[in-house]
Motif scaffolding. Structure first.
Motif, PDB file in Angstrom:
ATOM      1  N   TRP A   1       0.852  -1.180   0.000  1.00  0.00           N
ATOM      2  CA  TRP A   1       0.000   0.000   0.000  1.00  0.00           C
ATOM      3  C   TRP A   1       0.891   1.234   0.000  1.00  0.00           C
ATOM      4  N   GLY A   2       0.466   2.256  -0.690  1.00  0.00           N
ATOM      5  CA  GLY A   2       1.226   3.498  -0.736  1.00  0.00           C
ATOM      6  C   GLY A   2       0.310   4.695  -0.627  1.00  0.00           C
ATOM      7  N   MET A   3       0.907   5.869  -0.607  1.00  0.00           N
ATOM      8  CA  MET A   3       0.150   7.110  -0.492  1.00  0.00           C
ATOM      9  C   MET A   3       0.101   7.810  -1.845  1.00  0.00           C
ATOM     10  N   ARG A   4      -1.047   8.428  -2.155  1.00  0.00           N
ATOM     11  CA  ARG A   4      -1.092   9.301  -3.317  1.00  0.00           C
ATOM     12  C   ARG A   4      -0.133  10.456  -3.050  1.00  0.00           C
ATOM     13  N   GLY A   5       0.777  10.670  -3.943  1.00  0.00           N
ATOM     14  CA  GLY A   5       1.848  11.631  -3.704  1.00  0.00           C
ATOM     15  C   GLY A   5       3.184  10.925  -3.618  1.00  0.00           C
ATOM     16  N   GLY A   6       3.156   9.626  -3.285  1.00  0.00           N
ATOM     17  CA  GLY A   6       4.337   8.796  -3.455  1.00  0.00           C
ATOM     18  C   GLY A   6       5.296   8.687  -2.303  1.00  0.00           C
ATOM     19  N   VAL A   7       5.235   9.538  -1.272  1.00  0.00           N
ATOM     20  CA  VAL A   7       6.240   9.477  -0.221  1.00  0.00           C
ATOM     21  C   VAL A   7       5.567   9.443   1.142  1.00  0.00           C
ATOM     22  N   SER A   8       6.296   8.944   2.138  1.00  0.00           N
ATOM     23  CA  SER A   8       5.724   8.807   3.475  1.00  0.00           C
ATOM     24  C   SER A   8       5.445  10.159   4.119  1.00  0.00           C
ATOM     25  N   ALA A   9       6.144  11.218   3.674  1.00  0.00           N
ATOM     26  CA  ALA A   9       5.889  12.545   4.246  1.00  0.00           C
ATOM     27  C   ALA A   9       4.435  12.962   4.043  1.00  0.00           C
ATOM     28  N   VAL A  10       3.826  12.499   2.950  1.00  0.00           N
ATOM     29  CA  VAL A  10       2.421  12.816   2.697  1.00  0.00           C
ATOM     30  C   VAL A  10       1.549  12.229   3.809  1.00  0.00           C
ATOM     31  N   PHE A  11       1.858  11.020   4.215  1.00  0.00           N
ATOM     32  CA  PHE A  11       1.100  10.373   5.291  1.00  0.00           C
ATOM     33  C   PHE A  11       1.246  11.161   6.593  1.00  0.00           C
TER      34      PHE A  11
ATOM     35  N   GLU B   1       1.964  14.350   6.988  1.00  0.00           N
ATOM     36  CA  GLU B   1       1.264  15.633   6.879  1.00  0.00           C
ATOM     37  C   GLU B   1      -0.246  15.449   7.062  1.00  0.00           C
ATOM     38  N   ARG B   2      -0.808  14.393   6.473  1.00  0.00           N
ATOM     39  CA  ARG B   2      -2.247  14.156   6.613  1.00  0.00           C
ATOM     40  C   ARG B   2      -2.608  13.772   8.034  1.00  0.00           C
ATOM     41  N   LEU B   3      -1.765  12.979   8.659  1.00  0.00           N
ATOM     42  CA  LEU B   3      -2.017  12.584  10.048  1.00  0.00           C
ATOM     43  C   LEU B   3      -1.969  13.805  10.963  1.00  0.00           C
ATOM     44  N   LEU B   4      -1.005  14.692  10.736  1.00  0.00           N
ATOM     45  CA  LEU B   4      -0.902  15.905  11.542  1.00  0.00           C
ATOM     46  C   LEU B   4      -2.124  16.799  11.353  1.00  0.00           C
ATOM     47  N   THR B   5      -2.621  16.874  10.122  1.00  0.00           N
ATOM     48  CA  THR B   5      -3.824  17.673   9.852  1.00  0.00           C
ATOM     49  C   THR B   5      -5.027  17.119  10.611  1.00  0.00           C
ATOM     50  N   LEU B   6      -5.172  15.790  10.624  1.00  0.00           N
ATOM     51  CA  LEU B   6      -6.286  15.168  11.347  1.00  0.00           C
ATOM     52  C   LEU B   6      -6.177  15.409  12.852  1.00  0.00           C
ATOM     53  N   LEU B   7      -4.952  15.303  13.388  1.00  0.00           N
ATOM     54  CA  LEU B   7      -4.758  15.513  14.819  1.00  0.00           C
ATOM     55  C   LEU B   7      -5.053  16.958  15.208  1.00  0.00           C
ATOM     56  N   THR B   8      -4.622  17.889  14.368  1.00  0.00           N
ATOM     57  CA  THR B   8      -4.833  19.304  14.662  1.00  0.00           C
ATOM     58  C   THR B   8      -6.317  19.642  14.739  1.00  0.00           C
ATOM     59  N   ALA B   9      -7.130  18.922  13.983  1.00  0.00           N
ATOM     60  CA  ALA B   9      -8.570  19.200  13.957  1.00  0.00           C
ATOM     61  C   ALA B   9      -9.309  18.631  15.162  1.00  0.00           C
ATOM     62  N   LEU B  10      -8.651  17.777  15.957  1.00  0.00           N
ATOM     63  CA  LEU B  10      -9.315  17.173  17.110  1.00  0.00           C
ATOM     64  C   LEU B  10      -9.300  18.131  18.302  1.00  0.00           C
ATOM     65  N   PRO B  11     -10.459  18.376  18.926  1.00  0.00           N
ATOM     66  CA  PRO B  11     -10.494  19.293  20.074  1.00  0.00           C
ATOM     67  C   PRO B  11      -9.738  18.770  21.293  1.00  0.00           C
ATOM     68  N   SER B  12      -9.511  17.457  21.346  1.00  0.00           N
ATOM     69  CA  SER B  12      -8.830  16.867  22.503  1.00  0.00           C
ATOM     70  C   SER B  12      -7.312  16.836  22.345  1.00  0.00           C
ATOM     71  N   VAL B  13      -6.798  17.319  21.219  1.00  0.00           N
ATOM     72  CA  VAL B  13      -5.356  17.270  20.942  1.00  0.00           C
ATOM     73  C   VAL B  13      -4.816  18.692  20.814  1.00  0.00           C
ATOM     74  N   ARG B  14      -3.695  18.944  21.482  1.00  0.00           N
ATOM     75  CA  ARG B  14      -3.016  20.229  21.348  1.00  0.00           C
ATOM     76  C   ARG B  14      -1.614  20.002  20.788  1.00  0.00           C
ATOM     77  N   ILE B  15      -1.322  20.591  19.656  1.00  0.00           N
ATOM     78  CA  ILE B  15      -0.010  20.474  19.029  1.00  0.00           C
ATOM     79  C   ILE B  15       0.858  21.625  19.511  1.00  0.00           C
TER      80      ILE B  15
END
Length: 287
Positions: free
Chosen positions: A53-63, A65-79
């Protein structure tokens, strides 16, 4: 024939390393029958079927970045962006004080966390040094290069190509996504470069792309850069003993009341790949 040729390119002393940890040399592990089927052009008979399995965009950095975006949107998580951990000490009322260097565009910070329940996901060298514990494992430097070519000049373009032949100009070639203007960046891993020897350059990059049949002979190629990084921790018995001693010293001399969890490379020798970090996170996140 396959494994020794690849292992020697990464670590000349690979045969004397801890057998259970040789995977940390980025070895491709295949059953001999699977290799034979691949060379014959047959469909591998290995079961169960485990597709990659891979990511659209081709590199693990994409994964990431997407994970960080999801975490930032959670009210229970503070980055809270921080730099490297510089110092670790006991704080008041059962806390541990963590002094971090300034992140890019930020300022140094001191965080106070509960010593009994906090979890620290850091590299062993960074954490132990911050706690006043000496730890300097032996590492191997590996050379990397990046070359930009026109997509139209590539005869074929597998996501990753392993070059196992002795004397091959590179160890592995990986393809990045197609960029604007029909250009593609090819990443090249040249293997271990002994101290004092020059880094591979444009000639080696061209050889790796042309001799494998990836790039049309004589096609324009722009070398974006070559670097050598001490990224491979030698899976040796000496390194294992040094880690065990440093971990014991951390628990003996670390912050008072420490009962938290050490994740990733600080908690287990060589436990530092993305897969291992994901598994660690899932484990501590279980209720």
């Amino acid at each position: 024939m396959l494994i020794p040729a690849v292992a020697a390119r990464l670590d000349p002393g690979w045969a004397s390393r801890v057998a259970a940890a040789r995977r940390k040399l980025w070895l491709a592990l295949f059953h001999p029958r699977t290799v034979l089927e691949a060379f014959r052009g047959e469909t591998p008979g290995f079961r169960p079927h485990r597709p990659f399995w891979g990511m659209r965009g081709g590199v693990s950095a994409v994964f990431v970045e997407r994970l960080l975006t999801l975490l930032t949107a959670l009210p229970s998580v503070r980055i809270n962006p921080v730099g490297r951990l510089r110092h670790m000490a006991s704080g008041p009322r059962g806390t541990v004080l963590l002094d971090f260097a300034a992140p890019p565009g930020g300022a140094p910070q001191r965080l106070s966390l509960p010593a009994a329940t906090c979890a620290l996901g850091l590299g062993a060298e960074e954490l132990f040094r911050a706690a006043g514990v000496d730890y300097a494992p032996q590492r191997l430097s590996v050379a990397f290069g990046w070359a930009e070519v026109a997509e139209a000049d590539l005869r074929h373009c597998p996501f990753s190509l392993l070059l196992a032949a002795p004397g091959a100009p590179a160890l592995r070639v990986s393809a990045g996504p197609v960029a604007e203007g029909g250009r593609r960046v090819m990443a090249l891993e040249f293997g271990h470069v002994p101290e004092g020897l020059p880094h591979p350059g444009a000639a080696e990059a061209r050889r790796a792309l042309e001799e494998t049949g990836l790039l049309r002979e004589g096609a324009p190629m722009r070398l974006l850069g070559v670097t050598s990084l001490p990224c491979l921790q030698v899976p040796s018995f000496d390194n294992r003993r040094a880690f065990q001693a440093a971990l014991a010293a951390f628990h003996a001399r670390g912050p008072e009341g420490w009962a938290g969890q050490l994740l990733c490379g600080a908690g287990r020798l060589g436990f530092d790949s993305m897969n291992e970090q994901i598994l660690t996170g899932l484990r501590i996140g279980e209720p």
